[in-house]
Design an enzyme around this catalytic site. Structure first.
Site, PDB file in Angstrom:
ATOM      1  N   HIS A 140      -8.149  -4.998  -0.214  1.00 27.33           N
ATOM      2  CA  HIS A 140      -6.673  -4.638   0.072  1.00 27.33           C
ATOM      3  C   HIS A 140      -6.183  -5.086   1.327  1.00 27.33           C
ATOM      4  O   HIS A 140      -7.054  -5.244   2.359  1.00 27.33           O
ATOM      5  CB  HIS A 140      -7.100  -3.023  -0.215  1.00 27.33           C
ATOM      6  CG  HIS A 140      -5.614  -2.246   0.249  1.00 27.33           C
ATOM      7  ND1 HIS A 140      -5.094  -2.040  -0.448  1.00 27.33           N
ATOM      8  CD2 HIS A 140      -5.663  -1.927   1.660  1.00 27.33           C
ATOM      9  CE1 HIS A 140      -4.631  -0.849  -0.050  1.00 27.33           C
ATOM     10  NE2 HIS A 140      -4.296  -0.823   0.812  1.00 27.33           N
TER      11      HIS A 140
ATOM     12  N   SER B 237       1.417  -1.194   0.483  1.00 24.77           N
ATOM     13  CA  SER B 237       0.125   0.011   0.059  1.00 24.77           C
ATOM     14  C   SER B 237       1.255   0.957   0.039  1.00 24.77           C
ATOM     15  O   SER B 237       1.596   1.174  -1.093  1.00 24.77           O
ATOM     16  CB  SER B 237      -0.976  -0.087   1.090  1.00 24.77           C
ATOM     17  OG  SER B 237      -1.817   1.480   0.518  1.00 24.77           O
TER      18      SER B 237
ATOM     19  N   ASP C  26     -10.237  -3.658  -4.583  1.00 29.45           N
ATOM     20  CA  ASP C  26      -9.041  -2.622  -3.848  1.00 29.45           C
ATOM     21  C   ASP C  26      -9.315  -1.627  -5.140  1.00 29.45           C
ATOM     22  O   ASP C  26      -9.336  -1.831  -5.706  1.00 29.45           O
ATOM     23  CB  ASP C  26      -7.683  -3.441  -3.749  1.00 29.45           C
ATOM     24  CG  ASP C  26      -6.637  -2.291  -3.333  1.00 29.45           C
ATOM     25  OD1 ASP C  26      -7.391  -1.275  -2.673  1.00 29.45           O
ATOM     26  OD2 ASP C  26      -5.805  -3.325  -2.737  1.00 29.45           O
TER      27      ASP C  26
END
Length: 386
Positions: A311, A184, A281
């Site tokens: 995610h 991320s 996501d």
């Protein structure tokens, strides 16, 4: 009398099992289709505050992968200088008999924000990556917004890379075999660190592994951003805006390649990349597009989309087989690149991984039911306590 007691227990068990099965079925229904049971129970647990997002959800011990190596791993917590009178924490993972091993710089995720991610929230994931690769893994606790805005996290990340290059041998690592990785926001920093190291003629990296990376702060219309941005899949538009406003408060910062590597003028000469995205996501499309742009710049790229997951799924590798598989394939990718046996293709494509089949599917369903039963029981207890 005891027969009556057994009948009551059987009836209660059957009713509870039916309630659990119906609950999981309901949790699986979303506006975007039917979720796999495991994904549904994990999301239900987190979205309903039955467990903390920063708490590992563990499967029964005999079902949990990668548990045998945990007690063999060495871990060091140290402080390293990043500027005058400023130090950041760094955590180092390695085996006691490590010698001349590859080094992985791992940048944790967490929206660049204080309270969203740190070395503790990512300890299990990073430890597992170290176990699966046998590498020396160096993970810096870079400074976070809102106190520290862009480019502080980038500078800390690059300083940590330089430190690792100079000190890797102390921990059995090979300074000439360093890779970067992250998830991320950390995937953003890994990509940016690779870019910066190329630009500044820094340590030569042999690979980069990017888990669902954020690759741009610009206002770009991606289907995945608009479809999955309500927060149900663990990342919301609200959090993304908060991250942008806190980490990159000035609009000109969004244009910088060290915040938005997707729009860097030149991506050539970067190390081979393995990019992992998730079906549900908001960051899916920009991660896959970054892979395409790397490929078009002559960089060897493997991009894999895992279907049926959200995610952050790699962090749940202990209960989600897709997360464990992603870690395993990351290790295989790094090994192939290190040994110069990675395949290169003329065309760029995104490999799609479907959910488990056969016995693995049965195992996933059994685990989902066990976790679901725990969550239903916990909800009932809360209801009675009230």
């Amino acid at each position: 009398m005891w027969k009556k007691g057994i009948k009551i227990i059987v009836i209660i068990t059957v009713i509870f099992s039916i309630v659990t099965a119906i609950s999981i079925e309901n949790w699986s229904k979303t506006a975007h289709g039917q979720l796999p049971s495991k994904t549904a129970v994990v999301l239900h647990a987190i979205n309903n505050n039955l467990v903390s997002l920063n708490t590992n959800i563990e499967a029964p011990e005999f079902l949990s992968p990668d548990s045998s190596s945990k007690n063999q791993m060495k871990k060091h917590n140290i402080m390293i200088p990043v500027e005058e009178n400023k130090k950041i924490p760094v955590r180092i993972y390695h085996y006691s008999n490590t010698d001349n091993a590859p080094v992985i710089m791992y940048y944790h995720g967490g929206a660049f924000l204080e309270g969203y991610g740190n070395l503790e929230t990512h300890d299990s994931l990073i430890r597992s990556l170290a176990a699966k690769t046998g590498a020396v893994v160096v993970s810096p606790g870079y400074r976070l917004a809102p106190e520290h805005i862009f480019p502080t996290a980038v500078e800390d990340s690059y300083k940590a890379l330089q430190w690792a290059y100079e000190n890797a041998e102390k921990y059995g690592g090979n300074p000439d075999k360093i890779a970067v990785a992250g998830d991320s926001a950390g995937g953003n920093l890994a990509a940016v660190t690779a870019l910066k190291s190329r630009n500044l003629d820094g340590p030569k990296l042999f690979a980069q592994v990017l888990y669902y990376p954020l690759t741009t702060f610009r206002d770009v219309e991606f289907d995945s951003r608009s479809m999955y941005d309500r927060g149900y899949y663990l990342l919301s538009k609200q959090v993304m805006l908060k991250a942008r406003n806190s980490y990159t408060p000035e609009e000109e910062m969004w244009q910088n390649p060290y915040s938005s590597p997707l729009y860097a003028d030149d991506l050539s000469g970067l190390p081979p990349a393995y990019i992992i995205t998730a079906q549900f996501d908001p960051l899916r499309d920009e991660g896959e597009l970054y892979g395409k742009k790397l490929h078009n710049s002559g960089v060897t790229v493997k991009t894999t989309r895992y279907n049926g997951v959200m995610h952050g799924f790699v962090s749940f590798y202990e209960v989600m087989s897709s997360g464990n598989q992603a870690l395993q394939e990351s290790a295989q990718f790094l090994e192939k690149v290190e040994n110069d046996t990675i395949d290169t293709t003329e065309n760029y494509d995104v490999s799609v991984k479907k959910g488990p089949r056969g016995f693995k599917r049965f195992k996933e369903e059994a685990e989902a039911f066990a976790i679901g039963a725990f969550l239903v029981g916990k909800s009932m207890i809360k209801l009675f306590i009230k």
